[in-house]
Design a protein around this motif. Structure first.
Motif, PDB file in Angstrom:
ATOM      1  N   UNK A 112      12.207   0.872  -8.786  1.00 34.92           N
ATOM      2  CA  UNK A 112      11.441  -0.443  -8.066  1.00 34.92           C
ATOM      3  C   UNK A 112       9.408  -0.043  -7.977  1.00 34.92           C
ATOM      4  N   UNK A 113       9.312   0.498  -8.270  1.00 35.32           N
ATOM      5  CA  UNK A 113       7.692   1.083  -8.220  1.00 35.32           C
ATOM      6  C   UNK A 113       7.033   0.061  -7.287  1.00 35.32           C
ATOM      7  N   UNK A 114       6.792  -1.087  -7.989  1.00 27.53           N
ATOM      8  CA  UNK A 114       5.573  -1.822  -7.995  1.00 27.53           C
ATOM      9  C   UNK A 114       6.010  -3.224  -6.650  1.00 27.53           C
ATOM     10  N   UNK A 115       6.983  -2.855  -6.482  1.00 28.56           N
ATOM     11  CA  UNK A 115       7.671  -4.191  -4.877  1.00 28.56           C
ATOM     12  C   UNK A 115       6.348  -3.978  -3.817  1.00 28.56           C
ATOM     13  N   UNK A 116       5.855  -5.306  -3.596  1.00 30.36           N
ATOM     14  CA  UNK A 116       5.205  -6.000  -3.205  1.00 30.36           C
ATOM     15  C   UNK A 116       3.346  -5.601  -3.999  1.00 30.36           C
ATOM     16  N   UNK A 117       3.122  -5.538  -4.554  1.00 31.89           N
ATOM     17  CA  UNK A 117       1.744  -4.647  -5.376  1.00 31.89           C
ATOM     18  C   UNK A 117       0.986  -5.972  -6.188  1.00 31.89           C
ATOM     19  N   UNK A 118      -0.427  -6.221  -5.429  1.00 33.06           N
ATOM     20  CA  UNK A 118      -1.142  -7.600  -6.147  1.00 33.06           C
ATOM     21  C   UNK A 118      -1.209  -6.823  -7.898  1.00 33.06           C
ATOM     22  N   UNK A 119      -1.228  -8.383  -7.680  1.00 35.50           N
ATOM     23  CA  UNK A 119      -1.289  -8.182  -9.842  1.00 35.50           C
ATOM     24  C   UNK A 119      -1.767  -6.665 -10.730  1.00 35.50           C
ATOM     25  N   UNK A 124      13.955  -0.544 -12.515  1.00 36.57           N
ATOM     26  CA  UNK A 124      13.552  -2.616 -12.116  1.00 36.57           C
ATOM     27  C   UNK A 124      14.372  -3.626 -12.507  1.00 36.57           C
ATOM     28  N   UNK A 125      14.147  -4.724 -11.400  1.00 35.37           N
ATOM     29  CA  UNK A 125      14.813  -5.502 -12.065  1.00 35.37           C
ATOM     30  C   UNK A 125      14.032  -6.491 -11.682  1.00 35.37           C
ATOM     31  N   UNK A 126      12.611  -6.852 -12.033  1.00 36.12           N
ATOM     32  CA  UNK A 126      11.911  -7.375 -12.510  1.00 36.12           C
ATOM     33  C   UNK A 126      10.969  -6.605 -13.272  1.00 36.12           C
ATOM     34  N   UNK A 127      10.739  -6.916 -14.598  1.00 32.08           N
ATOM     35  CA  UNK A 127       9.715  -6.040 -15.203  1.00 32.08           C
ATOM     36  C   UNK A 127       8.709  -6.176 -15.535  1.00 32.08           C
ATOM     37  N   UNK A 128       7.362  -7.172 -15.438  1.00 30.14           N
ATOM     38  CA  UNK A 128       6.306  -7.628 -15.000  1.00 30.14           C
ATOM     39  C   UNK A 128       5.217  -6.854 -15.257  1.00 30.14           C
ATOM     40  N   UNK A 129       5.242  -6.685 -16.545  1.00 29.93           N
ATOM     41  CA  UNK A 129       4.440  -5.533 -17.152  1.00 29.93           C
ATOM     42  C   UNK A 129       4.479  -4.173 -18.246  1.00 29.93           C
ATOM     43  N   UNK A 130       5.735  -3.890 -17.293  1.00 31.92           N
ATOM     44  CA  UNK A 130       6.213  -2.918 -17.663  1.00 31.92           C
ATOM     45  C   UNK A 130       7.085  -2.217 -19.272  1.00 31.92           C
ATOM     46  N   UNK A 170       0.809  -1.123  -0.246  1.00 31.95           N
ATOM     47  CA  UNK A 170       0.315  -0.457  -0.004  1.00 31.95           C
ATOM     48  C   UNK A 170       1.370   1.199   0.075  1.00 31.95           C
ATOM     49  N   UNK A 171       2.011   1.129   0.701  1.00 31.26           N
ATOM     50  CA  UNK A 171       2.635   2.552   0.786  1.00 31.26           C
ATOM     51  C   UNK A 171       3.753   2.461  -0.184  1.00 31.26           C
TER      52      UNK A 171
END
Lengths: 301, 242, 124
Positions: free
Chosen positions: A153-160, A185-191, A132-133
């Motif tokens: 790394x903006x998407x860390x810890x978010x729901x899909x 990011x190092x994980x890009x999923x979706x970006x 949420x943060x």
């Protein structure tokens, strides 16, 4: 030129996070900053935001050294894990504070987004869960509409679902109000499909910077019988080659953009595209990795 | 390129000030809380002490505002640590500004609070005379009348500012974390014990009645200004490492 | 049309293919406006530059034309151009297949051509 790094070095004690980074970015583009953990992405962004001072080299953001520049900081926002807000303010008041600090901030958009994501605007920032943060931070970053907005790394810890919605909002708002957006990011999923350009950092230096589509086209994954894969791979630059099943192999190879891969019919070889994430990971693989790319490239000459 | 904002330093300093006022209300809140506690202590005369040398025994019940003054001084020593610390810097980096702007806003804020705090403490001291009346004890008016209170206000402001500047300088230099600031607060509380500090302060107040208050204030102001400037210089390259 | 980033085709080519399909099926008529790069970008969640690349590729081939300030329109020859190119492409591929097969079987060029002639003659 909005963002300029010239031979930028940054040390933390004895370790070197950036070792001579040279990078020029311009235009209202969405740019992906990719690299493995420790490649120097966060350090580079924090330097660009004026949070950190480089140990050496020159940095310029909108023509000014960002360290202690009011002008640069008023036109720049870095959204990152460590982003914090005045502790006594509830989220709604934080939005008010952002509105006062950044003239382009759209409070209405931010409020609607918080409501959409189910974040109560009377909560305190420190009460929020990690996901949420990060959601709140990214909402604030999108709504701020600063001419240079950086998301580390903006998407860390978010729901899909939240990720997907946030990226959609980011794209829509970017189209409505073009500005320079850096997404690391190092994980890009979706970006990855949002990028117009990609910057790849490796061991504190620039490994690649260019158009994202062209970069992706520079790679192919071939798979099939091991002997055929090896034969095809012997003619091109190979980033990665490994056996999948006994007798079968898969390789990630580099291809000249604009050329089609010639493959014998009936050899059982299959060629598919390589995702941006796989491409940069293959490029920066430790063992062999970029050194082997270089060796292969020079050997074949 | 999208339109660039041309910010003004004055606005940024005001924003920093306001952010401290509303966004770090704990600083103002702790001052208020400590002063309320101080006034309560004064009212109940909880600061009396007795001594006896075997022949004569003296019991003094002190109805002065010493606890308020002591706690105000304590606040001046501790709260700037929080304001100058690492967590506050990290938060301020979210907003437009520079390190100089941030320090300027902080110094103005601390000065304003020191002024307000000293005023409240002086008023409490004036009111403490009434506590004596209420509890039916012989009333001893301080010598000097209004001048006494003016001197007290001046001296208290001076010392508070000095302590705040010292603490702000130290906090900037060492970039203490929020937790460290609270730990230090607790440590000072334990070491000094409010009552012990109280006795110490009696000296200051007596001094305030006699000495040239304006000189003390001036010297304190000069040293504070120097310390604040030193903090700005020391903090001009401050950063928060992830 | 769902964009498939994992398929071997770059996204801008997928966009171009999809618009071509639309023209062939009549979704986009002659001299009618097609989607803008921004509409395409939002719809498929891709960078507008990628979408623009697909559109300009079609413009380069004469399938679309640009009206300044108005956007991209379907050119009158669009169907013909697409039809010809696709037809050629498909046929070429089949011929290539035939050659590969002939080589595998050890047929000579003359034998293969004879075979094609016979086939074409037989169809007359």
């Amino acid at each position: 030129m909005e963002v300029t790094f010239q031979q930028v070095v940054r040390q933390y004690g004895k370790t070197e996070a950036l070792s001579g980074l040279t990078l020029n970015l311009d235009g209202d583009k969405i740019i992906g900053i990719l690299g493995r953990n420790g490649a120097g992405k966060s350090t580079a962004l924090q330097i660009a935001a004026g949070h950190l001072k480089p140990s050496g080299g020159k940095v310029s953001i909108f023509g000014e050294n960002p360290f202690n520049s009011l002008f640069a900081s008023a036109n720049t926002l870095l959204v990152h894990e460590g982003m914090s807000f005045p502790p006594a303010l509830r989220l709604n008041a934080i939005l008010g504070e952002m509105e006062r600090a950044y003239p382009s901030f759209d409070k209405k958009l931010a409020r609607s987004l918080l409501e959409h994501f189910g974040i109560p605007d009377n909560a305190f920032h420190i009460q929020l869960s990690k996901g949420m943060k990060n959601t709140f931070n990214m909402v604030a970053g999108i709504a701020a509409r600063t001419p240079l907005t950086m998301f580390d790394e903006p998407l860390n810890g978010m729901d899909a679902g939240v990720r997907s919605d946030l990226l959609q909002v980011l794209l829509k708002d970017y189209i409505a109000r073009p500005r320079m957006i850096l997404l690391s990011g190092h994980q890009l999923e979706g970006m990855e499909d949002l990028f117009e350009e990609v910057v790849i950092l490796h061991q504190g230096r620039l490994l690649h910077h260019g158009n994202a589509d062209e970069f992706k086209e520079g790679f192919a994954r071939i798979s099939g019988p091991a002997s055929e894969v090896r034969r095809a791979a012997s003619k091109v630059q190979v980033l990665e080659l490994h056996e999948t099943l006994p007798g079968m192999a898969e390789a990630i190879i580099m291809v000249q953009p604009g050329t089609t891969l010639f493959m014998n019919e009936g050899s059982g070889l299959k060629s598919t595209s390589v995702s941006l994430g796989d491409a940069y990971v293959a490029m920066t693989r430790k063992k062999g990795g970029i050194d082997r790319v270089y060796a292969d490239a020079t050997d074949s000459r | 390129m999208s339109t660039l904002t041309q910010p003004t330093a004055g606005n940024a300093v005001i924003n920093q000030f306001m952010r401290n006022l509303f966004g770090r209300s704990g600083i103002l809140g702790s001052l208020l809380a400590l002063q309320v506690i101080g006034i309560a202590l004064s009212f109940f005369g909880g600061n009396g002490f007795g001594t006896s040398d075997g022949q004569i025994s003296i019991n003094v019940v002190d109805y002065s505002a010493n606890p308020v003054i002591g706690l105000t001084l304590l606040w001046a020593l501790i709260s700037p640590l929080y304001l100058s610390g690492r967590d506050s810097l990290q938060t301020d980096l979210t907003f437009p500004g520079s390190r100089t702007i941030r320090h300027t806003g902080n110094v103005l804020y601390l000065s304003a609070l020191v002024l307000a705090g000293s005023l409240v403490a002086t008023l409490a001291h004036m009111a403490s005379v009434l506590f004596t009346v209420i509890s039916d004890r012989p009333l001893i008016m301080p010598e000097g009348g209004t001048a006494h209170y003016a001197s007290l206000f001046a001296v208290l402001t001076g010392y508070c500012l000095l302590l705040a500047a010292l603490s702000y300088f130290a906090g900037t230099l060492f970039s203490v974390s929020r937790i460290a600031a609270f730990a230090l607060f607790a440590l000072v509380m334990i070491l000094l014990r409010v009552t012990a500090l109280n006795e110490l302060l009696a000296a200051i107040i007596r001094f305030a009645g006699e000495g040239p208050a304006s000189m003390i204030l001036l010297i304190c102001l000069l040293i504070s200004a120097f310390l604040f400037l030193a903090a700005m210089a020391a903090g001009s390259r401050q950063e928060v490492r992830a | 049309m769902p964009i498939n980033p994992e398929s071997g085709t770059p996204i801008y080519l997928q966009i171009a293919d999809w618009i071509e399909d639309g023209i062939l099926t009549g979704l986009f008529q002659e001299d009618e406006k097609v989607f803008s790069q921004y509409q395409l970008a939002e719809q498929y969640r891709i960078n507008p530059a990628t979408a623009a690349k697909g559109l300009s590729m079609l413009a380069d081939q004469g399938i679309l034309y640009k009206k300044r300030g108005l956007g991209m329109f379907v050119s009158p020859d669009a169907r013909k151009i697409i039809f010809t190119r696709r037809w050629n492409g498909v046929l070429q591929e089949k011929v290539r297949d035939a050659i590969t097969e002939a080589r595998l079987l050890g047929l000579t060029e003359v034998e293969l051509i004879t075979m094609i002639r016979e086939e074409m003659g037989g169809e007359k």
